[in-house]
Design a protein around this motif. Structure first.
Motif, PDB file in Angstrom:
ATOM      1  N   TYR A 155      -5.032   1.934  -7.261  1.00  0.00           N
ATOM      2  CA  TYR A 155      -5.473   3.283  -7.617  1.00  0.00           C
ATOM      3  C   TYR A 155      -6.760   3.239  -8.428  1.00  0.00           C
ATOM      4  O   TYR A 155      -7.691   4.014  -8.159  1.00  0.00           O
ATOM      5  N   LYS A 159     -10.131   4.781  -6.923  1.00  0.00           N
ATOM      6  CA  LYS A 159     -10.626   5.936  -7.686  1.00  0.00           C
ATOM      7  C   LYS A 159     -12.074   5.709  -8.098  1.00  0.00           C
ATOM      8  O   LYS A 159     -12.926   6.619  -8.000  1.00  0.00           O
ATOM      9  N   PHE A 174      -2.363   9.642  -5.643  1.00  0.00           N
ATOM     10  CA  PHE A 174      -1.692   8.481  -5.044  1.00  0.00           C
ATOM     11  C   PHE A 174      -0.193   8.732  -5.125  1.00  0.00           C
ATOM     12  O   PHE A 174       0.379   8.760  -6.208  1.00  0.00           O
ATOM     13  N   PHE A 184      -2.930   8.070  -0.029  1.00  0.00           N
ATOM     14  CA  PHE A 184      -3.958   8.631  -0.898  1.00  0.00           C
ATOM     15  C   PHE A 184      -4.339  10.013  -0.376  1.00  0.00           C
ATOM     16  O   PHE A 184      -4.512  10.196   0.833  1.00  0.00           O
ATOM     17  N   ASN A 292      -0.990   9.981 -14.623  1.00  0.00           N
ATOM     18  CA  ASN A 292      -0.036   9.030 -14.046  1.00  0.00           C
ATOM     19  C   ASN A 292       1.373   9.368 -14.529  1.00  0.00           C
ATOM     20  O   ASN A 292       1.564  10.271 -15.351  1.00  0.00           O
ATOM     21  N   ASP A 448      -1.711   9.382 -10.194  1.00  0.00           N
ATOM     22  CA  ASP A 448      -1.091   8.122  -9.757  1.00  0.00           C
ATOM     23  C   ASP A 448       0.416   8.308  -9.854  1.00  0.00           C
ATOM     24  O   ASP A 448       1.015   8.100 -10.900  1.00  0.00           O
TER      25      ASP A 448
END
Length: 485
Positions: A155, A159, A174, A184, A292, A448
């Motif tokens: 990721y 990114k 993700f 993705f 995330n 993420d």
């Protein structure tokens, strides 16, 4: 039916309608108002029956649940829209229009130009993520392939590549696909567009937050005065300050955790209400993406933990100043004048610690207003920790287990809460269970959404589940006998 019950039923019906418009209007052709009537009309009819007959409360609850759920399910399925129909129908309609008018071109909305696809593929090195297919949606680009390295490394690298090629034009998500393989997704960065246009969204409104804070202080003071039996101007202030401290600390926990991860968020806002508890709680709104699952977990758990830490001394002080009364037929978990501490394991333990030997198996507690605030702090903590949808517990389950597994957990949690309310005859929990039935289980993923949490966060997540169980489950009989509660 009393005026307060009618007012509560009206507000509950309004809340239900608004939630249904957001959750089911897009997946069924059945009118929302008809689905709403299917759920609320049995509630009104059965409530009227319960006030004019001797029908017991459990029978009313069971009838309501069975009748409403069955009718709602039949109407929902009658107008159900298959998930794949919308895209196929729009494609077929476009082809039919082209057939009738050959000069017309079928235009497909693409977030990127065709020439940019080469740039996009270069962002995915084959040694990190081998792209096999790129799908174009009106508001997203979906890249499917094979993950060849650690999710976190993949990721971060991709990114960085996307930002180097396209700047801040896209947000990169993700997440797990329907087949369980990570994908993705590129979506337009609307916040960047607002910044470019010179119109950044104003999030912090201290004047509005302060006004709502003062208004809620007034309404909770009025309700607290009725609870304490003190009609004076500031008679309900102990209750008001205790409850608002707990609710405010809960939201500040979310707020500061979000700021730690640089997530754009509003200030905490209270919701004043001149009846019920004096407030419908407090809330913040996160206007930026969660980076995330680690950030999702930390922001979600910070509120309940902060609120619970403040609740403990408030509840203990309130219990120390409460009085023990004989337990009667009206004793229950939500009867502040004769609260049954055996209806909650954690509440019973705190009550025994504060009241000692004066609390026996035949006793109930006449709660001091501060104790009422502390008790409500426990209930708010428990309700927020239920692992369903957009509740704190739902976010925590999502962060630990992933989005797909958290949906299954949410379904079981809703069912267990219904069974718990019926088994121990507590309509308050049953009403909350009904609200959860309309709460969407699917929420927005973190950017993420694949990288797992560490063991320490998994452990803290397990502790929140234990805390939820200790609050909502009644005392086991053998433990109550041992502690003489």
């Amino acid at each position: 039916m009393t005026f307060s019950f009618i007012l509560f039923l009206f507000l509950f019906g309004l809340f239900t309608y608004l939630v249904m418009r957001q959750s089911v209007a897009r997946v069924t052709r059945t009118p929302v108002w008809l689905l709403w009537v299917a759920l609320m009309l049995p509630a009104v009819i059965l409530s009227a029956i319960s006030t004019t007959t001797n029908t017991s409360l459990p029978e009313i609850l069971v009838c309501y649940f069975v009748v409403s759920t069955l009718l709602y399910w039949l109407l929902f399925r009658w107008g159900r829209i298959p998930p794949s129909n919308d895209q196929n129908q729009s494609q077929e309609s476009a082809e039919k229009r082209a057939a009738k008018n050959p000069s017309a071109q079928i235009t497909q909305v693409r977030p990127i130009e065709r020439l940019e696809e080469t740039q996009l593929r270069k962002c995915f090195p084959w040694s990190i993520y081998y792209v096999q297919n790129i799908e174009y949606r009106p508001q997203a680009v979906i890249c499917r392939g094979q993950l060849r390295t650690d999710p976190t490394k993949a990721y971060q690298q991709i990114k960085a590549n996307i930002e180097a090629e396209f700047g801040d034009r896209f947000l990169l998500i993700f997440q797990e696909g329907l087949n369980g393989k990570p994908i993705f997704v590129l979506v337009p960065n609307t916040q960047a567009a607002k910044t470019v246009s010179g119109k950044p969204e104003k999030l912090t409104r201290p004047g509005m937050a302060l006004s709502l804070l003062l208004a809620t202080l007034v309404t909770t003071n009025l309700v607290g005065g009725r609870i304490a039996g003190e009609p004076t101007l500031f008679g309900g202030l102990p209750y008001a300050l205790g409850l608002m401290t707990i609710l405010g600390t809960h939201e500040l926990g979310h707020y500061f955790a979000a700021r730690w991860y640089k997530i754009r968020t509003t200030l905490p806002y209270f919701i004043p209400m001149p009846f019920f508890l004096g407030t419908f709680g407090a809330f913040i709104q996160m206007r930026g993406p969660v980076p995330n699952r680690k950030a999702l977990f930390d922001v979600s758990i910070a509120g309940p933990i902060a609120g619970f830490i403040v609740t403990i001394p408030i509840l203990l002080w309130g219990l120390l100043n409460s009085s023990v009364v004989p337990s009667g037929e009206n004793a229950g978990l939500f009867n502040f004048g004769a609260l049954n501490p055996r209806d909650s394991i954690l509440l019973g333990l705190f009550a025994k610690l504060a009241l000692g030997s004066s609390l026996t198996a035949t006793s109930a507690i006449d709660l001091h207003p501060i104790a009422v605030a502390g008790f409500l702090g426990l209930i708010v903590t428990a309700l927020n920790l239920i692992p369903v949808g957009q509740l704190d517990g739902g976010h925590i389950a999502h962060a630990i287990f992933g989005q797909r597994t958290s949906i299954v957990i949410g379904q079981f949690a809703r069912l267990l809460l219904i069974l718990r309310s019926l088994a121990w005859r507590q309509p308050e929990f049953f009403l909350w269970a009904l609200i959860l039935l309309f709460m969407p289980l699917i929420e927005e993923p973190a950017l993420d959404d694949v990288t797992d949490l560490d063991n320490m966060r998994d452990f803290w997540g397990l502790l929140t589940l234990v805390l939820l169980i200790l609050i909502v489950l009644p005392f086991p009989q053998f433990l109550a006998n041992y502690l003489q509660i």
